[in-house]
Design a protein around this motif. Structure first.
Motif, PDB file in Angstrom:
ATOM      1  N   ILE A 265       6.238 -10.278   2.107  1.00 38.31           N
ATOM      2  CA  ILE A 265       7.019  -9.043   1.982  1.00 38.31           C
ATOM      3  C   ILE A 265       6.094  -7.860   1.739  1.00 38.31           C
ATOM      4  O   ILE A 265       5.263  -7.879   0.819  1.00 38.31           O
ATOM      5  N   GLU A 266       6.214  -6.840   2.582  1.00 37.43           N
ATOM      6  CA  GLU A 266       5.518  -5.580   2.332  1.00 37.43           C
ATOM      7  C   GLU A 266       6.331  -4.755   1.348  1.00 37.43           C
ATOM      8  O   GLU A 266       7.553  -4.663   1.468  1.00 37.43           O
ATOM      9  N   ASN A 267       5.670  -4.146   0.397  1.00 36.94           N
ATOM     10  CA  ASN A 267       6.356  -3.396  -0.659  1.00 36.94           C
ATOM     11  C   ASN A 267       6.765  -2.019  -0.150  1.00 36.94           C
ATOM     12  O   ASN A 267       5.936  -1.113  -0.036  1.00 36.94           O
ATOM     13  N   SER A 268       8.060  -1.856   0.139  1.00 38.09           N
ATOM     14  CA  SER A 268       8.553  -0.557   0.611  1.00 38.09           C
ATOM     15  C   SER A 268       8.725   0.433  -0.527  1.00 38.09           C
ATOM     16  O   SER A 268       9.028   1.601  -0.288  1.00 38.09           O
ATOM     17  N   HIS A 269       8.568  -0.039  -1.765  1.00 36.87           N
ATOM     18  CA  HIS A 269       8.712   0.834  -2.940  1.00 36.87           C
ATOM     19  C   HIS A 269       7.366   1.142  -3.587  1.00 36.87           C
ATOM     20  O   HIS A 269       7.319   1.495  -4.771  1.00 36.87           O
TER      21      HIS A 269
END
Length: 419
Positions: free
Chosen positions: A296-300
């Protein structure tokens, strides 16, 4: 629609007095639904003059009973039982899971108890208010059951034998947040805030003030934060989760930078809660389903760190949902992770019942593990772990348990925050 055997239907409801401001008048009364002396028939629609009745969605998959109640907390006891085997899930207001699903054998009976929070839009007036202040509702708020003068219970499956409702003074857990926290009432959308009551002790009240599209700025300008604070009493717990919308630069009027306004607002919210004797808990935003090469890439990025830094600096308890939901999705993997999301698994931000249920379980375990909060778990709190999630194909809530509360789901893109 559930077929109700009126000869076996026995519902005991205590109907509160008429509402005048925030005061309660008249003594509690008891109404029975059982033949041959039923004072309320199974199909009796809600009526303003009577103050109670059924408000079930025509053609829906559940029975919804509503009664007039002033704002406050109510202890609800529901007795289940039937000569035949039965299965029942119980929801309150806008689809908050309170109990179940419960499977009973033929002839078996059980009483479930929980506490429901009821609120309206009214705020205390002060000398600077030209008019009586109200929370600024928008979207589908007005069509729901969270902001009215009613206590609403929805039953999926077997209709109860008895419902007993008593006003109480309960310890509260209050939620401030966005669409990933709010009570989702349409379609297959769900959020962890509406699942949380099922995992906590029956004597605790969960008041979910979160709303889709909210930022910390809009939560203030819509007077939702004022309303939440007005309900905080000493030792109440306030969970604060924002970030999904605060990070949107395309919303310039409510954008808050992670190294500027965002942590400043978090600190202000913490100070407000502490000023009232409440116990703030900061929550990092739930991750989006943004896989790249199996991770998961951290969108936050920046926002989750701002919450962690603020938590440390102000000595505030932290629930790290960015980390836990990242683990959750990665443990499921790119193929199964969509089964935790709404819009028939097409969403990448908003969850379905399975995803929301699992995340609420993570939150509950964190809350009860924090000794200073003194939060008690439900007696049947299940084991759950982000890195060992339950099989979504064997989820405890079946489609028949999930009530439809709206004739048409109002679940498009998140609305622009209140101006």
């Amino acid at each position: 629609m559930i077929n109700i055997d009126q000869s076996k239907l026995k519902v005991l409801a205590i109907v509160m007095g008429l509402m005048t401001g925030n005061a309660m008048h008249a003594s509690a009364q008891t109404f029975t639904f059982s033949d041959p002396d039923a004072t309320v028939s199974a199909n009796m629609a809600s009526d303003d003059s009577r103050g109670y009745g059924f408000v079930s969605l025509p053609g829906g998959n559940a029975q919804t009973f509503s009664l007039r109640a002033v704002p406050g907390d109510y202890r609800v006891s529901v007795t289940l039982g039937d000569p035949k085997a039965s299965r029942t899930a119980i929801w309150a207001e806008d689809r908050r899971l309170m109990a179940g699903p419960v499977d009973l054998k033929a002839g078996e009976a059980r009483t479930l108890t929980f506490t429901v929070n009821v609120r309206d839009t009214a705020l205390v007036r002060q000398e600077t208010d030209p008019d009586a202040p109200q929370v600024r509702l928008r979207g589908s708020d007005g069509a729901g059951y969270n902001w009215d003068d009613q206590l609403t219970l929805t039953v999926s499956g077997k209709t109860p034998d008895a419902i007993n409702i008593i006003p109480v003074t309960a310890r509260r857990i209050l939620l401030a947040g966005d669409s990933t926290v709010t009570d989702q009432a349409g379609g297959d959308y769900a959020s962890w805030g509406q699942m949380l009551p099922r995992f906590l002790s029956s004597d605790m009240s969960v008041a979910n003030h979160a709303r889709s599209g909210e930022t910390m700025k809009s939560f203030l300008t819509s007077l939702r934060w004022d309303k939440l604070l007005s309900e905080v009493r000493p030792d109440d717990v306030v969970l604060i989760q924002f970030g999904h919308n605060d990070e949107k630069k395309q919303w310039p009027r409510t954008y808050a930078a992670p190294d500027g306004a965002y942590p400043a607002y978090l600190a202000a919210f913490v100070a407000d809660v502490r000023q009232r004797g409440g116990l703030p808990v900061l929550v990092t935003p739930v991750a989006r389903r943004t896989f790249k090469n199996g991770r998961i890439e951290n969108s936050h990025a920046g926002y989750d760190d701002a919450v962690r830094t603020t938590s440390t600096r102000l000595d505030v308890p932290l629930i790290d949902l960015t980390r836990q939901t990242t683990q959750f999705y990665e443990a499921l993997g790119p193929d199964l992770a969509p089964l935790a999301f709404a819009d028939h698994n097409r969403e990448k931000t908003h969850h379905n019942a399975y995803g929301a249920y699992m995340i609420a379980c993570f939150v509950a375990h964190d809350l009860v593990s924090m000794p200073d909060l003194k939060v008690t778990a439900a007696a049947d709190l299940p084991v759950c772990s982000p890195d060992q999630p339950g099989d979504p194909h064997a989820f405890v809530i079946a489609p028949a348990d999930w009530p439809q509360m709206r004739a048409q789901a109002d679940q498009g893109p998140e609305p622009t925050p209140a101006r």
